[in-house]
Design a protein around this motif. Structure first.
Motif, PDB file in Angstrom:
ATOM      1  N   LEU A 154       0.792  -1.229   0.000  1.00 58.19           N
ATOM      2  CA  LEU A 154       0.000   0.000   0.000  1.00 58.19           C
ATOM      3  C   LEU A 154       0.824   1.279   0.000  1.00 58.19           C
ATOM      4  O   LEU A 154       0.289   2.354  -0.255  1.00 58.19           O
ATOM      5  CB  LEU A 154      -0.952   0.005   1.199  1.00 58.19           C
ATOM      6  CG  LEU A 154      -2.008  -1.095   1.182  1.00 58.19           C
ATOM      7  CD1 LEU A 154      -2.722  -1.161   2.516  1.00 58.19           C
ATOM      8  CD2 LEU A 154      -2.986  -0.877   0.052  1.00 58.19           C
ATOM      9  N   GLY A 155       2.090   1.188   0.322  1.00 62.44           N
ATOM     10  CA  GLY A 155       2.932   2.390   0.337  1.00 62.44           C
ATOM     11  C   GLY A 155       2.391   3.442   1.284  1.00 62.44           C
ATOM     12  O   GLY A 155       2.201   3.196   2.467  1.00 62.44           O
ATOM     13  N   ARG A 156       2.111   4.612   0.740  1.00 59.83           N
ATOM     14  CA  ARG A 156       1.649   5.741   1.559  1.00 59.83           C
ATOM     15  C   ARG A 156       0.226   5.570   2.074  1.00 59.83           C
ATOM     16  O   ARG A 156      -0.244   6.375   2.875  1.00 59.83           O
ATOM     17  CB  ARG A 156       1.756   7.031   0.757  1.00 59.83           C
ATOM     18  CG  ARG A 156       3.202   7.349   0.401  1.00 59.83           C
ATOM     19  CD  ARG A 156       3.333   8.600  -0.373  1.00 59.83           C
ATOM     20  NE  ARG A 156       3.066   9.717   0.515  1.00 59.83           N
ATOM     21  CZ  ARG A 156       2.955  10.965   0.136  1.00 59.83           C
ATOM     22  NH1 ARG A 156       3.102  11.265  -1.141  1.00 59.83           N
ATOM     23  NH2 ARG A 156       2.723  11.916   0.989  1.00 59.83           N
ATOM     24  N   SER A 157      -0.469   4.536   1.636  1.00 59.81           N
ATOM     25  CA  SER A 157      -1.831   4.278   2.132  1.00 59.81           C
ATOM     26  C   SER A 157      -1.836   3.396   3.373  1.00 59.81           C
ATOM     27  O   SER A 157      -2.885   3.019   3.863  1.00 59.81           O
ATOM     28  CB  SER A 157      -2.667   3.617   1.030  1.00 59.81           C
ATOM     29  OG  SER A 157      -2.857   4.519  -0.034  1.00 59.81           O
ATOM     30  N   PHE A 158      -0.636   3.051   3.866  1.00 59.70           N
ATOM     31  CA  PHE A 158      -0.533   2.349   5.151  1.00 59.70           C
ATOM     32  C   PHE A 158      -0.107   3.373   6.190  1.00 59.70           C
ATOM     33  O   PHE A 158       0.903   4.051   6.053  1.00 59.70           O
ATOM     34  CB  PHE A 158       0.487   1.219   5.071  1.00 59.70           C
ATOM     35  CG  PHE A 158       0.755   0.561   6.401  1.00 59.70           C
ATOM     36  CD1 PHE A 158      -0.269  -0.070   7.089  1.00 59.70           C
ATOM     37  CD2 PHE A 158       2.014   0.573   6.961  1.00 59.70           C
ATOM     38  CE1 PHE A 158      -0.049  -0.665   8.328  1.00 59.70           C
ATOM     39  CE2 PHE A 158       2.257  -0.031   8.187  1.00 59.70           C
ATOM     40  CZ  PHE A 158       1.219  -0.645   8.869  1.00 59.70           C
ATOM     41  N   HIS A 159      -0.933   3.500   7.241  1.00 53.59           N
ATOM     42  CA  HIS A 159      -0.722   4.530   8.255  1.00 53.59           C
ATOM     43  C   HIS A 159      -0.589   3.896   9.639  1.00 53.59           C
ATOM     44  O   HIS A 159      -1.427   3.083  10.027  1.00 53.59           O
ATOM     45  CB  HIS A 159      -1.903   5.511   8.293  1.00 53.59           C
ATOM     46  CG  HIS A 159      -2.266   6.048   6.948  1.00 53.59           C
ATOM     47  ND1 HIS A 159      -1.611   7.092   6.350  1.00 53.59           N
ATOM     48  CD2 HIS A 159      -3.201   5.650   6.056  1.00 53.59           C
ATOM     49  CE1 HIS A 159      -2.144   7.344   5.179  1.00 53.59           C
ATOM     50  NE2 HIS A 159      -3.109   6.472   4.961  1.00 53.59           N
TER      51      HIS A 159
END
Length: 172
Positions: free
Chosen positions: A164-169
């Protein structure tokens, strides 16, 4: 060959309540802080108007009243959703989740269909202290409790970050 993580669990009412409050106030960074600041500002205007004798127009009074009502209404909506969840006995329904680097598959007991999603269909994943929240869209998410994940937490974290890259928080 990639590793597949598979879990079977239920989501207790207490964890469901946490998902409701997280989704309402904390999913977007700064959203909770903004809501609290608006509420505190509305309280200050109420105090100035009623206790401090500051004259305000009807429009200003309506604005701070609406702001004062909004936060309790949001909390009430979270509690209502939690009560519906509890009353529908959804907390005892077993969920089956499988995750690997190609897809995510989940099924809720009592529902004959299972759903298999490609990573491109996942909007975001949030890691909190108690769970991983996997969002398909803004309104549909799956809560994966960390106590079920156990020692796989680091592997899942790396998988979510890779897929997910930047979509993993991370919001621990």
């Amino acid at each position: 060959m990639s590793q597949t993580y598979t879990y079977q669990f239920n989501v207790p009412v207490s964890l469901f309540r946490k998902t409701q409050y997280f989704n309402t106030f904390l999913r977007k960074r700064g959203q909770g802080v903004f809501v609290v600041l608006v509420f505190v500002g509305a309280l200050a205007l109420l105090a100035a108007n009623t206790l401090g004798g500051v004259q305000m127009s009807n429009v200003m009074q309506m604005c701070y009243i609406v702001c004062l009502i909004a936060l309790p209404l949001c909390c009430f909506a979270c509690e209502q959703a939690t009560r519906r969840y509890r009353d529908d006995a959804t907390d005892v329904a077993m969920r089956n989740v499988s995750v690997n680097d190609g897809w995510l598959k989940f099924r809720v007991s009592g529902n004959a269909d299972s759903e298999k999603l490609e990573w491109s269909q996942i909007m975001a994943v949030f890691e909190t202290r108690d769970m991983f929240l996997i969002y398909r869209d803004a309104d549909k998410y799956l809560a994966l409790p960390k106590d079920v994940v156990g020692d796989d937490a680091q592997g899942l974290r790396e998988l979510f970050a890779r897929e997910l890259g930047r979509s993993f928080h991370v919001r621990v």
